[in-house]
Design a protein around this motif. Structure first.
Motif, PDB file in Angstrom:
ATOM      1  N   UNK A  68       0.814  -1.211   0.000  1.00 35.55           N
ATOM      2  CA  UNK A  68       0.000   0.000   0.000  1.00 35.55           C
ATOM      3  C   UNK A  68       0.851   1.267   0.000  1.00 35.55           C
ATOM      4  N   UNK A  69       2.122   1.131  -0.383  1.00 34.02           N
ATOM      5  CA  UNK A  69       2.991   2.298  -0.488  1.00 34.02           C
ATOM      6  C   UNK A  69       3.004   2.805  -1.930  1.00 34.02           C
ATOM      7  N   UNK A  70       2.953   4.111  -2.059  1.00 34.70           N
ATOM      8  CA  UNK A  70       2.869   4.762  -3.364  1.00 34.70           C
ATOM      9  C   UNK A  70       4.170   5.515  -3.629  1.00 34.70           C
ATOM     10  N   UNK A  71       4.824   5.188  -4.733  1.00 31.33           N
ATOM     11  CA  UNK A  71       6.071   5.852  -5.094  1.00 31.33           C
ATOM     12  C   UNK A  71       5.785   7.158  -5.830  1.00 31.33           C
ATOM     13  N   UNK A  72       6.118   8.282  -5.205  1.00 29.07           N
ATOM     14  CA  UNK A  72       6.041   9.566  -5.902  1.00 29.07           C
ATOM     15  C   UNK A  72       7.227   9.673  -6.853  1.00 29.07           C
ATOM     16  N   UNK A  73       8.427   9.438  -6.333  1.00 27.79           N
ATOM     17  CA  UNK A  73       9.620   9.310  -7.172  1.00 27.79           C
ATOM     18  C   UNK A  73      10.707   8.616  -6.360  1.00 27.79           C
ATOM     19  N   UNK A  74      11.604   7.984  -7.064  1.00 29.69           N
ATOM     20  CA  UNK A  74      12.751   7.347  -6.429  1.00 29.69           C
ATOM     21  C   UNK A  74      13.817   7.146  -7.505  1.00 29.69           C
ATOM     22  N   UNK A  75      14.899   7.874  -7.380  1.00 34.58           N
ATOM     23  CA  UNK A  75      15.968   7.789  -8.367  1.00 34.58           C
ATOM     24  C   UNK A  75      17.029   8.824  -8.074  1.00 34.58           C
ATOM     25  N   UNK A  76      18.171   8.682  -8.718  1.00 32.78           N
ATOM     26  CA  UNK A  76      19.270   9.607  -8.442  1.00 32.78           C
ATOM     27  C   UNK A  76      19.809   9.362  -7.049  1.00 32.78           C
ATOM     28  N   UNK A  77      19.560  10.298  -6.131  1.00 29.35           N
ATOM     29  CA  UNK A  77      20.008  10.105  -4.749  1.00 29.35           C
ATOM     30  C   UNK A  77      18.908  10.454  -3.748  1.00 29.35           C
ATOM     31  N   UNK A  78      17.641  10.416  -4.183  1.00 31.83           N
ATOM     32  CA  UNK A  78      16.564  10.748  -3.252  1.00 31.83           C
ATOM     33  C   UNK A  78      15.278  10.021  -3.622  1.00 31.83           C
ATOM     34  N   UNK A  79      14.283  10.132  -2.748  1.00 29.36           N
ATOM     35  CA  UNK A  79      12.992   9.490  -2.980  1.00 29.36           C
ATOM     36  C   UNK A  79      11.898  10.218  -2.222  1.00 29.36           C
ATOM     37  N   UNK A  80      10.665   9.955  -2.614  1.00 34.79           N
ATOM     38  CA  UNK A  80       9.475  10.426  -1.908  1.00 34.79           C
ATOM     39  C   UNK A  80       8.421   9.343  -2.036  1.00 34.79           C
ATOM     40  N   UNK A  81       7.903   8.891  -0.894  1.00 30.68           N
ATOM     41  CA  UNK A  81       6.945   7.784  -0.874  1.00 30.68           C
ATOM     42  C   UNK A  81       5.802   8.119   0.078  1.00 30.68           C
ATOM     43  N   UNK A  82       4.583   7.766  -0.323  1.00 40.24           N
ATOM     44  CA  UNK A  82       3.388   7.989   0.492  1.00 40.24           C
ATOM     45  C   UNK A  82       2.759   6.635   0.814  1.00 40.24           C
ATOM     46  N   UNK A  83       2.243   6.489   2.033  1.00 43.07           N
ATOM     47  CA  UNK A  83       1.590   5.248   2.400  1.00 43.07           C
ATOM     48  C   UNK A  83       1.002   5.312   3.796  1.00 43.07           C
ATOM     49  N   UNK A  84       0.386   4.222   4.261  1.00 43.78           N
ATOM     50  CA  UNK A  84      -0.124   4.163   5.630  1.00 43.78           C
ATOM     51  C   UNK A  84       0.989   4.522   6.613  1.00 43.78           C
ATOM     52  N   UNK A  85       0.683   5.324   7.600  1.00 40.42           N
ATOM     53  CA  UNK A  85       1.728   5.902   8.449  1.00 40.42           C
ATOM     54  C   UNK A  85       2.631   4.851   9.082  1.00 40.42           C
ATOM     55  N   UNK A  86       2.056   3.736   9.551  1.00 34.68           N
ATOM     56  CA  UNK A  86       2.880   2.737  10.240  1.00 34.68           C
ATOM     57  C   UNK A  86       3.820   2.021   9.284  1.00 34.68           C
ATOM     58  N   UNK A  87       3.378   1.820   8.028  1.00 34.31           N
ATOM     59  CA  UNK A  87       4.247   1.172   7.045  1.00 34.31           C
ATOM     60  C   UNK A  87       5.360   2.113   6.590  1.00 34.31           C
ATOM     61  N   UNK A  88       5.077   3.406   6.542  1.00 29.46           N
ATOM     62  CA  UNK A  88       6.121   4.379   6.199  1.00 29.46           C
ATOM     63  C   UNK A  88       7.196   4.379   7.278  1.00 29.46           C
ATOM     64  N   UNK A  89       6.790   4.328   8.545  1.00 31.71           N
ATOM     65  CA  UNK A  89       7.755   4.273   9.646  1.00 31.71           C
ATOM     66  C   UNK A  89       8.629   3.028   9.510  1.00 31.71           C
TER      67      UNK A  89
END
Length: 467
Positions: free
Chosen positions: A254-275
């Motif tokens: 249930x995690x959604x990749x906003x972007x991931x590449x180069x040397x950084x990332x941004x991911x959205x998902x249920x708070x406990x899974x993000x932790x």
């Protein structure tokens, strides 16, 4: 041409930095002197950041105001998604956002991406298409979008691979017109429903620390194009290939990749899974770099409810990431506090896990969860009172007695030879630190206890329709 295109289409939201290059002699190409070339190149590109769009803005004073896109405020409104570009009042979605939505859908569904020559496309020269090209003569470039999850070698192609993190949570949507089920991206509401306890999402933003220093000075007098290229490709391989392969784990579906590449990332998902994912990300990166202390990663996490604007949540996560870096790097910032990954953040996660076990053992089945939640709220109140008081205030010592009194007063006494619940974790460690250490306030458990208490409260909250 490139700068004009970026400015006219995005009015400063998209910056493409290109400098005139840094001249150097054949002698400077030697390994012991090439470091100076890289240093000068870094300074030059940094200078370009400071004068981005200078050529466009000095060309005409009219360019200082976005009159082209905002010709009439009576006939157009701001985009409901980004709030930055104009949109038709009927659709309320701007031109760029519409294109990004279409591209985002294709990036998760299609396997082939190709760039065709077209006067109507990017830079008035290229257009990006998905699927196999019809006219190969007009095709300037073509790749297979790397599909991490493909099972069979029969799907392999001879096309060059483009490692791209396109992992998103999917759900089946019934198509009434065709009678078939179509895989679509899950809504944020559905993703939040899978969160533990508190129905909320979180944004994780992370990137590698000190990348400018690593490339300009990391190799000392042994810098070379090949070594810098190898590091750049290794980092991109981690974020564009390793990260999406980690997201294929069922617990992260249930995690959604906003972007991931180069040397950084941004991911959205249920708070406990993000932790949970954030800690695994740091450990995986440390393993990937051979525990090299020069390579660390910092992260920022922001929790939000589904009604909150996503772009604002991303901005909050970005601000948290910036605080983590300003507070020393190799840290994660959550609830306004920056913690070292392995010694401080892990301690608070352990507090949350111990508290969940404590609830299950002493209150979950008896319906006493409200009683224990109230105790946590009081603990949080004591911590905040200490944090907000001046160092020379005598009241700053009161929190110790309040913690001890609360635990002794509200935890039931021993009956029939049973073990006293106060001897179970996390209360045991809390009491040991309180009574056994004069520098209790400097202990890692207490310094960041706000984080552990908040996570414990969120994880043990009962699910309700209005949660």
């Amino acid at each position: 041409m490139v700068t004009n295109w970026a400015f006219s289409n995005f009015f400063g939201d998209l910056k493409i930095l290109i400098d005139d290059g840094e001249p150097f002699t054949v002698e400077e190409f030697k390994m012991d002197r090439f470091r100076n070339v890289l240093f000068r190149s870094s300074k030059r590109i940094a200078g370009e950041k400071e004068k981005c769009f200078q050529s466009v803005l000095t060309e005409s004073t009219d360019n200082w105001i976005d009159r082209k896109r905002w010709a009439s405020t009576e006939k157009i409104t701001s985009c409901s998604l980004c709030g930055r570009e104009p949109a038709d009042p009927r659709d309320r979605v701007g031109k760029n956002c519409c294109e990004f939505i279409d591209i985002g859908k294709n990036l998760t569904r299609e396997r082939i991406i190709n760039v065709n020559e077209s006067s109507d496309g990017i830079y008035s020269r290229y257009e990006v298409l998905f699927g196999k090209p019809v006219d190969t003569g007009a095709c300037a470039a073509i790749w297979e979008i790397n599909n991490i999850s493909k099972k069979s070698k029969e799907q392999d192609t001879i096309l060059p691979q483009l490692n791209y993190s396109n992992v998103v949570p999917v759900a089946e949507k019934d198509d009434d017109d065709s009678g078939e089920n179509e895989l679509v991206c899950k809504s944020f509401d559905k993703m939040a429903d899978t969160a533990e306890g508190f129905n909320a999402l979180a944004v994780l933003k992370a990137d590698v620390d000190n990348m400018g220093y690593v490339f300009s000075s990391g190799f000392g007098n042994s810098s070379s194009i090949s070594r810098n290229t190898a590091i750049s490709r290794m980092l991109n391989q981690f974020f564009a290939f390793k990260v999406p392969s980690m997201l294929l784990d069922e617990k992260y579906n249930n995690l959604y990749t906003v972007f991931s590449g180069g040397d950084d990332l941004s991911i959205i998902g249920p708070w406990n899974r993000i932790i949970e994912f954030s800690t695994e990300l740091q450990k995986a990166f440390k393993h990937c770099t051979g525990s090299n202390p020069s390579f660390t990663i910092s992260g920022g996490i922001s929790l939000f409810k589904t009604g909150f604007p996503v772009y604002r949540a991303v901005e909050n996560a970005d601000a948290a990431l910036e605080r983590a870096k300003n507070d020393g790097r190799n840290r994660v910032n959550l609830f306004g506090l920056s913690m070292l990954w392995e010694s401080e953040f892990d301690e608070q996660i352990r507090f949350m896990e111990d508290w969940k076990q404590f609830i299950n053992k002493h209150g979950g089945e008896k319906g006493d969860t409200h009683k224990w939640s109230s105790m946590l709220y009081r603990f949080l109140k004591y911590w905040k009172q200490y944090d907000e008081l001046e160092d020379n205030d005598i009241e700053k010592l009161a929190h110790r007695f309040r913690f001890i009194y609360d635990i002794r007063r509200n935890i039931p006494a021993i009956k029939n030879g049973e073990k006293w619940p106060g001897e179970d974790e996390p209360l045991k460690s809390l009491q040991v630190d309180l009574m056994g250490n004069h520098d209790f306030e400097k202990r890692k458990l207490f310094q960041f206890l706000k984080v552990g208490i908040s996570l414990a409260l969120y994880s043990t909250r009962k699910k309700t329709n209005n949660n």
